[in-house]
Motif scaffolding. Structure first.
Motif, short mmCIF file in Angstrom:
data_model
loop_
_atom_site.label_atom_id
_atom_site.label_comp_id
_atom_site.label_asym_id
_atom_site.label_seq_id
_atom_site.Cartn_x
_atom_site.Cartn_y
_atom_site.Cartn_z
N PRO A 183 37.57 42.02 43.76
CA PRO A 183 38.14 43.18 43.43
C PRO A 183 39.37 43.08 43.85
O PRO A 183 39.86 42.54 44.76
CB PRO A 183 37.24 44.36 44.17
CG PRO A 183 36.28 43.58 44.67
CD PRO A 183 36.34 42.25 44.82
N HIS A 184 40.31 43.50 42.63
CA HIS A 184 41.73 43.83 42.92
C HIS A 184 42.51 42.61 43.25
O HIS A 184 43.70 42.62 43.57
CB HIS A 184 42.14 44.80 44.22
CG HIS A 184 41.20 46.04 44.07
ND1 HIS A 184 41.41 47.02 43.06
CD2 HIS A 184 40.00 46.42 44.59
CE1 HIS A 184 40.57 47.98 43.47
NE2 HIS A 184 39.73 47.77 44.20
N VAL A 185 42.12 41.63 42.84
CA VAL A 185 42.84 40.28 42.82
C VAL A 185 43.67 40.25 41.77
O VAL A 185 43.65 40.48 40.53
CB VAL A 185 42.01 38.94 42.91
CG1 VAL A 185 42.93 37.85 42.77
CG2 VAL A 185 41.19 38.84 44.01
N SER A 226 46.30 43.44 43.75
CA SER A 226 46.90 44.79 42.92
C SER A 226 46.93 46.06 43.63
O SER A 226 47.84 46.86 43.24
CB SER A 226 46.17 44.84 41.48
OG SER A 226 44.99 45.32 41.81
N ASP A 227 46.05 46.16 44.42
CA ASP A 227 46.04 47.58 45.38
C ASP A 227 45.78 47.59 46.54
O ASP A 227 44.69 46.41 47.09
CB ASP A 227 44.85 48.33 44.56
CG ASP A 227 44.69 49.73 45.13
OD1 ASP A 227 45.40 50.00 46.22
OD2 ASP A 227 43.79 50.46 44.49
N THR A 228 46.49 47.79 47.69
CA THR A 228 46.18 47.52 48.98
C THR A 228 45.72 49.14 49.83
O THR A 228 45.90 48.88 50.95
CB THR A 228 47.60 46.86 49.82
OG1 THR A 228 48.44 47.63 49.57
CG2 THR A 228 47.73 45.63 49.25
N ARG A 229 45.42 49.91 48.89
CA ARG A 229 44.78 51.04 49.67
C ARG A 229 43.39 50.80 50.44
O ARG A 229 42.84 49.77 50.00
CB ARG A 229 44.61 52.10 48.81
CG ARG A 229 46.03 52.57 48.06
CD ARG A 229 46.00 54.01 47.08
NE ARG A 229 45.40 53.05 45.93
CZ ARG A 229 45.33 53.80 44.79
NH1 ARG A 229 45.45 55.03 44.68
NH2 ARG A 229 44.57 53.07 43.74
N GLU A 230 43.37 51.61 51.30
CA GLU A 230 42.02 51.09 52.31
C GLU A 230 40.74 51.02 51.56
O GLU A 230 40.25 50.33 51.85
CB GLU A 230 41.90 52.26 53.38
CG GLU A 230 40.71 52.20 54.39
CD GLU A 230 41.19 50.84 55.30
OE1 GLU A 230 40.33 50.07 55.58
OE2 GLU A 230 42.51 50.64 55.50
N ASN A 288 37.15 42.87 50.84
CA ASN A 288 36.59 42.40 52.22
C ASN A 288 34.95 42.23 52.01
O ASN A 288 34.22 41.28 52.35
CB ASN A 288 36.82 43.31 53.42
CG ASN A 288 38.36 43.39 53.92
OD1 ASN A 288 39.03 42.36 53.28
ND2 ASN A 288 38.43 44.34 54.71
N GLU A 289 34.53 43.37 51.64
CA GLU A 289 32.79 43.38 51.33
C GLU A 289 32.61 42.13 50.40
O GLU A 289 31.60 41.26 50.50
CB GLU A 289 32.37 44.46 50.89
CG GLU A 289 30.83 44.62 50.79
CD GLU A 289 30.55 45.78 50.14
OE1 GLU A 289 29.45 45.91 49.62
OE2 GLU A 289 31.14 47.05 50.71
#
Length: 153
Positions: A131-133, A75-79, A86-87
């Protein structure tokens, strides 16, 4: 990058096939004495070409016969969101591989499980909670046609 000659490539091929091979046996197979073989291996380790040695376990013997490839859209691809994903995904032992993808989705995961019920549990308890899936799509592998641990040199 190190320039690899034919002997280096043979050494690497032998190590990939059997990382526990003795230096003496490896030297015999590549046609050198122990000292230059050991020096070549050390040089390849020092530059990071050889990153380590490990036991490779059989997923089938461990009962992990179910392989699913999973597209994940965030839902969010900011760094910051990418780092959080990733973590968190690294902490899921059933995720055998995870790649960030340029295309119609954000990540491709390879998930190993015992069976479909086990996969469903992993999805519900672990992957969906990352997170953010935003959305996922699953593709169940029916048969491994090619599985390689290295590319030809």
């Amino acid at each position: 990058m190190m320039d690899l000659d034919a002997t280096d490539k043979r050494i690497l091929a032998e190590l990939v096939a059997n990382a526990r091979i003795s230096t003496t046996e490896l030297a015999r197979k590549v046609g050198l004495s122990k000292t230059p073989v050991a020096a070549r291996i050390k040089a390849m380790e020092e530059i990071g070409l050889i990153t380590g040695y490990r036991a490779i376990l059989s997923p089938l013997k461990l009962g992990l016969t179910h392989v699913t490839y999973l597209e994940v859209r965030l839902s969010d691809t900011r760094e910051r969101a990418l780092r959080a994903f990733n973590e968190a995904v690294r902490a899921i032992p059933e995720v055998e591989e995870c790649y960030m993808i340029a295309g119609g989705f954000d990540y491709l995961l390879k998930v190993r499980s015992r069976d479909m019920a086990d996969y469903r549990r992993i999805m519900g308890e672990k992957i969906s909670a990352l997170p953010h899936v935003h959305a996922t799509s699953s593709y169940v592998a029916m048969e491994a046609v090619v599985e390689q641990s290295w590319m030809s040199l």
